[in-house]
Design a protein around this motif. Structure first.
Motif, PDB file in Angstrom:
ATOM      1  N   ASP A   1       0.967  -4.139   5.889  1.00 31.33           N
ATOM      2  CA  ASP A   1       0.622  -4.145   7.313  1.00 31.33           C
ATOM      3  C   ASP A   1      -0.028  -2.845   7.768  1.00 31.33           C
ATOM      4  OD1 ASP A   1       2.800  -2.574   6.958  1.00 31.33           O
ATOM      5  OD2 ASP A   1       3.908  -3.286   8.721  1.00 31.33           O
ATOM      6  N   LEU A   2      -0.329  -1.950   6.854  1.00 29.38           N
ATOM      7  CA  LEU A   2      -0.939  -0.669   7.203  1.00 29.38           C
ATOM      8  C   LEU A   2      -2.459  -0.786   7.170  1.00 29.38           C
ATOM      9  CD1 LEU A   2      -0.716   2.379   7.786  1.00 29.38           C
ATOM     10  CD2 LEU A   2      -0.572   2.745   5.298  1.00 29.38           C
TER      11      LEU A   2
ATOM     12  N   THR B   1      -1.450  -0.686  12.845  1.00 27.55           N
ATOM     13  CA  THR B   1      -0.572  -1.665  12.191  1.00 27.55           C
ATOM     14  C   THR B   1      -1.176  -3.049  12.383  1.00 27.55           C
ATOM     15  OG1 THR B   1       1.373  -0.304  12.604  1.00 27.55           O
ATOM     16  CG2 THR B   1       1.742  -2.636  12.111  1.00 27.55           C
TER      17      THR B   1
END
Length: 452
Positions: free
Chosen positions: A308-309, A429
């Motif tokens: 999710d980065l 994010t």
């Protein structure tokens, strides 16, 4: 003068009137008294004028008799001159400020070639200190033999290029000497260090491009001449196919070089844009699939990827940088070696993409030059594995356009670690797409990494 004569005449007339009315002898004392009174008043006026002369910036004393007509035009002229001097001082101050703001250095000399003034840029260029070097010969300050020969000429139609060393840093200065005024000289200095470096880089780049393209062209031309000159029956189908395969490899190599050159040109010439949120994990997985195919199951790949980065950037550029680092690791890692790919955040909020391998490593003297175009530690190995020598140069440009830094840590024979550090301001994010099955992640912590 006229006022004084009128005053004397009036006192004489008063004395005559008193003598005619009272006694002729009484007129003379009155006339004498008037003259003495005029002398006393004139002395007082002169004393007031003498006091004013000590500070002529103030208005002159009022009511000083015949001196009023003299002092008034003098004071008006003084005020006019003072205003002109103040205006000239402002102009001089403006000129000095402009001289200080010049990007070029400026040094003024007297007829004996002694320093009389310099601006701050000249101080930075030559190391000249005006407080200690004023009235010293410029030949004792710029101790370059080229400058000594240049300064002793009768005329200076062109500048001279000096190579100086200050505090361990080499500097290239273009120095022009020009006469001005009466017995005065002006030196203009220009720092051309970066221009010289760029010119050297340009020459090296042209030479490297020519060299890199010459090799595949020579091979390609040789095979074509061989196929053209030899009778068709003298070459077997197997040999012909082998030659064609080699020619195709060389043509693809030239195409790869041209494509990388075009990529570099685009990165350098196109304006930097903010971009949009990019799911970096997807780019990494795509690059891993391609590298794993090239590996033919001869290497071990370990992943430590935060799904999710993401970061704000240009997807195509990021994909190129990610792929280049992985491909380099594959080229220089022997069979059964391990390649660890990580995408994580640090304690300071930065996002880091790192590729660590257990390959041949890099000597310390080669690390600073790795991002130069066409620079290779092992030219034979790089060409044998299809490298163009431009991958790390492209990666560095991508990093610069995203405000990131590329760090390289390696030891000869002990593998390498390449890391892209993206600033916290670009980190975002990204929620995982539920419609897409997430890739398999095998945790393998890297030194200095924070697990996602």
């Amino acid at each position: 003068m006229i006022k004084t004569l009128i005053s004397i005449g009036l006192w004489g007339l008063l004395g005559w009137a008193c003598g005619a009315w009272i006694d002729p002898a009484a007129g003379w004392p009155i006339f004498a008294f008037g003259l003495i009174l005029m002398i006393l008043v004139s002395g007082q006026q002169i004393a007031r004028i003498a006091k004013w002369v000590k500070d002529i910036s103030r208005p002159p004393p009022p009511a000083v008799g015949p001196w009023d007509d003299i002092l008034a035009p003098i004071y008006r002229q003084l005020r006019k001159n003072s205003a002109q001097i103040e205006q000239l001082n402002r102009h001089v101050d403006g000129i000095m400020l402009a001289a200080e703001a010049l990007p070029d250095g400026a040094i003024t000399l007297n007829e004996e070639m002694q320093v009389t003034w310099c601006n701050q840029t000249a101080t930075e260029h030559t190391g000249l200190n005006l407080q200690t070097d004023r009235n010293f010969s410029i030949l004792n300050i710029l101790r370059a033999p080229e400058f000594a020969l240049y300064a002793r000429q009768n005329s200076w139609p062109a500048p001279v290029l000096l190579h100086l060393s200050q505090s361990g840093h080499d500097k290239s200065l273009l120095v022009q000497l020009t006469p001005y005024g009466v017995g005065q000289f002006l030196i203009v200095t220009r720092d051309v260090t970066q221009i010289e470096k760029m010119e050297t880089t340009r020459k090296d780049f042209v030479a490297n491009v020519s060299h890199e393209l010459r090799t595949p062209l020579t091979v390609l031309t040789g095979f074509l001449e061989t196929l053209h000159d030899m009778p068709q029956a003298s070459i077997s189908d197997e040999q012909r196919s082998h030659y064609q395969t080699l020619m195709l490899d060389q043509a693809q190599r030239m195409q790869a070089i041209v494509n990388d050159l075009l990529t570099l040109s685009t990165l350098e010439s196109s304006p930097t844009v903010e971009g949009e949120p990019v799911r970096v994990s997807a780019l990494i997985h795509n690059a891993l699939k391609q590298v794993e195919m090239l590996s033919h199951d001869q290497h071990i790949f370990v992943q430590n990827i935060a799904e999710d980065l993401g970061i704000v950037g240009i997807e195509s550029e990021l994909a190129s940088a990610i792929s280049n680092l992985l491909t380099n690791a594959l080229r220089y890692t022997p069979k059964d070696g391990t390649i660890t790919v990580s995408w994580y955040t640090t304690e300071t909020g930065q996002a880091c993409y790192s590729v660590q391998d257990t390959g041949i490593g890099i000597a310390s003297q080669d690390i600073p030059r790795l991002t130069e175009r066409f620079y290779r530690v092992d030219r034979g190995r790089s060409r044998a594995t299809g490298g163009t020598g431009l991958g790390l140069a492209i990666t560095k440009h991508v990093a610069m356009r995203h405000g990131a830094e590329l760090s390289i840590h390696s030891r000869l024979g002990a593998g390498s670690l390449f890391t892209l550090h993206f600033p916290a301001a670009r980190v975002v994010t990204i929620k995982e797409d539920r419609n897409q099955a997430p890739p398999v992640v095998v945790a393998a912590p890297l030194v200095g990494a924070t697990k996602p």
